[in-house]
Design a protein around this motif. Structure first.
Motif, PDB file in Angstrom:
ATOM      1  N   ALA A  99       0.708  -1.225  -0.001  1.00  0.00           N
ATOM      2  CA  ALA A  99      -0.010   0.090  -0.127  1.00  0.00           C
ATOM      3  C   ALA A  99       0.988   1.221   0.158  1.00  0.00           C
ATOM      4  O   ALA A  99       1.885   1.279   0.630  1.00  0.00           O
ATOM      5  N   ARG A 135      -0.991   2.777  -6.009  1.00  0.00           N
ATOM      6  CA  ARG A 135      -1.583   3.057  -4.706  1.00  0.00           C
ATOM      7  C   ARG A 135      -2.629   2.000  -4.669  1.00  0.00           C
ATOM      8  O   ARG A 135      -3.531   1.661  -5.311  1.00  0.00           O
ATOM      9  N   ARG A 136      -2.939   1.705  -3.099  1.00  0.00           N
ATOM     10  CA  ARG A 136      -4.142   0.496  -2.970  1.00  0.00           C
ATOM     11  C   ARG A 136      -5.119   1.381  -2.461  1.00  0.00           C
ATOM     12  O   ARG A 136      -6.392   0.807  -2.325  1.00  0.00           O
ATOM     13  N   GLN A 137      -4.938   2.582  -1.800  1.00  0.00           N
ATOM     14  CA  GLN A 137      -6.118   3.414  -1.066  1.00  0.00           C
ATOM     15  C   GLN A 137      -5.747   4.566  -1.335  1.00  0.00           C
ATOM     16  O   GLN A 137      -4.600   5.146  -1.517  1.00  0.00           O
ATOM     17  N   THR A 147      -2.760   1.772 -12.141  1.00  0.00           N
ATOM     18  CA  THR A 147      -3.551   2.470 -10.990  1.00  0.00           C
ATOM     19  C   THR A 147      -4.761   1.508 -10.781  1.00  0.00           C
ATOM     20  O   THR A 147      -5.366   0.855 -11.567  1.00  0.00           O
ATOM     21  N   ILE A 206      -6.869   1.789  -7.841  1.00  0.00           N
ATOM     22  CA  ILE A 206      -8.143   2.149  -7.468  1.00  0.00           C
ATOM     23  C   ILE A 206      -8.952   2.880  -8.496  1.00  0.00           C
ATOM     24  O   ILE A 206      -8.175   3.708  -9.397  1.00  0.00           O
ATOM     25  N   ARG A 249     -15.552   7.316 -11.928  1.00  0.00           N
ATOM     26  CA  ARG A 249     -15.210   5.954 -11.876  1.00  0.00           C
ATOM     27  C   ARG A 249     -14.213   5.448 -13.086  1.00  0.00           C
ATOM     28  O   ARG A 249     -14.739   4.380 -13.639  1.00  0.00           O
ATOM     29  N   PRO A 272      -9.971   0.833 -13.153  1.00  0.00           N
ATOM     30  CA  PRO A 272      -8.292   0.398 -12.700  1.00  0.00           C
ATOM     31  C   PRO A 272      -7.898  -0.368 -13.743  1.00  0.00           C
ATOM     32  O   PRO A 272      -8.398  -1.264 -14.469  1.00  0.00           O
ATOM     33  N   ASN A 311     -10.971   9.850  -5.445  1.00  0.00           N
ATOM     34  CA  ASN A 311     -11.430   8.377  -5.156  1.00  0.00           C
ATOM     35  C   ASN A 311     -12.765   8.378  -6.089  1.00  0.00           C
ATOM     36  O   ASN A 311     -13.736   9.112  -6.142  1.00  0.00           O
TER      37      ASN A 311
END
Length: 154
Positions: free
Chosen positions: A21, A64-66, A90, A92, A111, A114, A133
């Protein structure tokens, strides 16, 4: 040849799955700053990382995971021009707000998928792209015509 391609694909998938992460390209550091979005009389506050040079724009939010709900990344292209984004590496889903030099949102792409290499184009000259996000734009009702307040916008 097919076995070599499969082995290479398996290697990259394993590397991607094992990325920790917050992992990002080595030696790439991002400055942070405050940004607000004015939308329908409401003010939404974010802390954004600045992707303001070629190296930072290239890395972006890859691997990045979050990302915190009130975080984002602001891509500064230094001048108005048509821009294209993609989601290579990417992990997320992201909402992309394409923004002109005055800080006015010109387009919202919700949206983004990913790992997709599909091109996401601004459709007109813009100065910046704000990545949030996935789902944030819908949750907050963000839309073209909203205004970003940040020192980079005149």
């Amino acid at each position: 040849m097919i076995l070599q391609r499969r082995a290479l694909l398996a290697f990259w998938l394993a590397a991607l799955a094992s990325a920790p992460a917050g992992a990002q390209a080595p030696n790439v550091r991002f400055e942070t700053s405050s940004l607000t979005i004015e939308s329908d009389g409401k003010v939404h506050r974010f802390t954004v990382e600045m992707a303001d040079n070629d190296e930072r724009r290239t890395v972006g939010l890859m691997y990045r995971r979050q990302m915190a709900a009130d975080a984002g990344m602001l891509f500064d292209f230094q001048r108005d021009a048509p821009v294209s984004m993609w989601m290579r590496n990417t992990l997320i889903p992201l909402d992309m707000l394409f923004v002109d030099a005055r800080g006015i949102v010109r387009k919202v792409h919700a949206r983004a998928v990913p790992l997709s290499e599909a091109i996401i184009a601004s459709d007109e000259p813009v100065r910046a792209v704000l990545e949030l996000n996935g789902g944030t734009a819908a949750r907050l009702g963000l839309k073209p015509g909203d205004r970003l307040v940040h020192p980079m916008f005149r």
